[in-house]
Enzyme design. Structure first.
Site, PDB file in Angstrom:
ATOM      1  N   CYS A 126      -3.481  -0.575  -4.251  1.00  0.00           N
ATOM      2  CA  CYS A 126      -4.025   0.736  -4.577  1.00  0.00           C
ATOM      3  C   CYS A 126      -4.244   0.785  -6.065  1.00  0.00           C
ATOM      4  O   CYS A 126      -3.725  -0.049  -6.807  1.00  0.00           O
ATOM      5  CB  CYS A 126      -3.035   1.838  -4.213  1.00  0.00           C
ATOM      6  N   GLY A 181      -9.000  -0.336  -4.063  1.00  0.00           N
ATOM      7  CA  GLY A 181      -8.875   0.338  -2.774  1.00  0.00           C
ATOM      8  C   GLY A 181     -10.126   1.123  -2.458  1.00  0.00           C
ATOM      9  O   GLY A 181     -10.601   1.891  -3.296  1.00  0.00           O
ATOM     10  N   ASN A 215       1.422   2.857  -5.999  1.00  0.00           N
ATOM     11  CA  ASN A 215       0.857   1.526  -5.730  1.00  0.00           C
ATOM     12  C   ASN A 215       2.015   0.567  -5.497  1.00  0.00           C
ATOM     13  O   ASN A 215       2.894   0.468  -6.347  1.00  0.00           O
ATOM     14  CB  ASN A 215       0.010   1.082  -6.939  1.00  0.00           C
ATOM     15  N   GLY A 216       1.981  -0.136  -4.350  1.00  0.00           N
ATOM     16  CA  GLY A 216       3.042  -1.105  -4.041  1.00  0.00           C
ATOM     17  C   GLY A 216       3.631  -0.820  -2.677  1.00  0.00           C
ATOM     18  O   GLY A 216       3.269   0.167  -2.031  1.00  0.00           O
ATOM     19  N   TYR A 255      -6.625 -12.972  -8.364  1.00  0.00           N
ATOM     20  CA  TYR A 255      -7.710 -12.373  -7.587  1.00  0.00           C
ATOM     21  C   TYR A 255      -7.897 -10.874  -7.792  1.00  0.00           C
ATOM     22  O   TYR A 255      -9.011 -10.392  -7.913  1.00  0.00           O
ATOM     23  CB  TYR A 255      -7.447 -12.623  -6.093  1.00  0.00           C
TER      24      TYR A 255
END
Ligand code: AMP
Length: 472
Positions: A2, A28, A105-106, A249
């Site tokens: 995210c 996202g 996020n996570g 990435y």
């Protein structure tokens, strides 16, 4: 994965958050949302929807989102279904009518156990995402404590990966878990404090980058304040384990994360990759866009020309989220198409950053052969991905990871490659400035935390009845 963004003390907070989310869209594409604090009304408003940032927000939404502090979120689901109820920020009302908005996020590794405990204690959950656990833990800890203390208490209960922005009463509490799995940085702009998953969001707003929220740190930003308060989540420091796949990435190449320049890092991975695996090739061809930056390193180090001989259609979503394998293969064909004249009769280095299921390589290498490539030397700028990620990168179950089933030699044989080489773990770690500060579990299986009891990204979609699991 995210993306999160927040701004404290700016009269156009929601609109700037919108632009920040735009810059973080790659993190996202499933849903987007903004919560804003309107000081004159003493209230928060939220607007969230499914889809891309420009599709979710209309001009009239910014009238609703008037205010000087805002946080926003773009979601890529790693727990829970892609549904509006799982969109963030979450906005709740706790004791004394105080509102809290939260963007996460996570992935939490003890989410299932905590959720069960909270539900047994009477908590009513509205979503099936692990992030909601924070809200309940904070709300409970608020009895007789300040919000700051309650957030610290909640952080002591959760395990796993969390970069968080929590907004309440015009303040933002920016938190990074003690291992620092995912990035979170801060900046200054026109007297406002700005937070974002990646620095590319600051560039868009011309905000001045200040640095990272440190692993295990909470930064508290107030409107009009000249400095931010910084608080440690715990007394002892845990080893820093930043996600190396962010550098391989995930992050944008124009970002600075974990103190690294992502573009330079990827080029360095390419240089190290080709030093390990020179072959007889006459040009370097990246899989766009993911292979581009490592390819530049390969080409410069090997002294062979770089060619964009595979062309990307930018109007297709990411291939790996397609539900069936045949659809995945078809969308790889839609996404990447070769330039015949650049392939025919040539000896190629073909480069990508990673192989996950093997769909991209399988589909496109067959095509390169069909078009008459004389040799295909495939080079991958990360080691084989053999283990699932529990911290927020969406890798399929081990059974679907091609590297768990086959050795590089077997893959090369199956796909008719002249050679296949993955960057070694040493080569990867030699491409970053603090090699001891990274989580490499997807390559090594060496996880920095205890593992979740239920290892399924839909685990919070289920409810239990005895030992049987029913899907709701
Ligand atoms: P695959 O076709 O399944 O082997 O996936 C490899 C391609 O997907 C590569 O081009 C990668 O850049 C990209 N990729 C790798 N990991 C992920 C991920 N977690 N989410 C989305 N795409 C990924």
């Amino acid at each position: 994965m995210c993306g999160i963004f927040g701004i404290v003390g700016h009269e156009d907070a929601a609109r700037l958050t919108y632009f920040g989310l735009y810059a973080l869209q790659h993190r996202g594409q499933e849903s987007a949302g903004i919560a804003a604090w309107n000081e004159s009304e003493g209230a928060c408003q939220l607007h969230a929807g499914m889809g891309l940032v420009p599709d979710v927000f209309r001009e009239e939404d910014f009238r609703l989102l008037a205010g000087t502090t805002a946080i926003g979120h773009v979601r890529y689901s790693t727990t829970g279904k892609p549904q509006l109820r799982n969109a963030q920020p979450l906005l709740v009302r706790v004791r004394n009518g105080i509102q809290i908005a939260l963007a996460h996020n996570g992935n939490l590794t003890n989410a299932a156990a905590l959720r069960r405990e909270l539900e047994n204690d009477g908590c009513i959950f509205q979503t099936t995402i692990d992030s909601e656990i924070f809200v309940h833990l904070i709300a409970r800890a608020l009895s007789g404590a300040s919000l700051e203390q309650a957030i610290l208490a909640a952080c002591r209960r959760v395990e796993g990966a969390y970069s968080l922005l929590i907004m309440s009463e015009g303040r933002i509490y920016a938190v990074r878990d003690p291992h620092g799995f995912h990035p979170l940085a801060m900046a200054r702009m026109d007297g406002a404090w700005v937070f974002a998953s990646e620095s590319c969001a600051f560039d868009l707003l011309e905000a001045d980058y200040l640095g990272e929220v440190q692993p295990g740190e909470m930064v508290i930003a107030e409107p009009g304040a000249e400095t931010c308060r910084r608080v440690h989540l715990r007394e002892d420091a845990l080893p820093v384990r930043q996600c190396i796949f962010e550098l391989v990435y995930f992050a944008r190449p124009d970002s600075r994360i974990f103190g690294e320049d992502v573009y330079q890092c990827r080029k360095c991975m390419g240089r190290n990759l080709i030093r390990e695996s020179m072959a007889d090739a006459e040009c370097v061809v990246p899989f766009p866009d993911s292979g581009i930056y490592a390819s530049l390193g390969v080409a410069q180090e090997a002294g062979v020309p770089y060619e964009h001989a595979l062309i990307r259609n930018h109007y297709v979503g990411r291939t790996f989220i397609q539900p069936s394998q045949s659809m995945r293969q078809f969308s790889v064909r839609v996404k990447i198409n070769p330039v015949r004249s650049m392939i025919e009769n040539r000896r190629l280095y073909v480069v990508d950053d990673s192989i996950v299921r093997g769909t991209t390589i399988r589909t496109r290498v067959a095509k390169l052969r069909e078009l008459g490539a004389k040799a295909v030397h495939f080079r991958v700028s990360s080691p084989p991905i053999k283990f699932p990620c529990f911290y927020g990168i969406d890798f399929p179950s081990p059974a679907d990871l091609i590297a768990t089933k086959y050795t590089p030699e077997q893959i090369a044989d199956m796909l008719g490659l002249d050679s296949l080489h993955y960057l070694s773990l040493e080569g990867l770690l030699a491409s970053v400035s603090e090699p001891g500060h990274y989580c490499t579990a997807c390559f090594t299986g060496d996880y920095p935390t205890a593992l979740p009891e239920v290892r399924d990204k839909m685990s919070l979609e289920y409810h239990r009845k005895g030992d049987v699991r029913f899907q709701s």
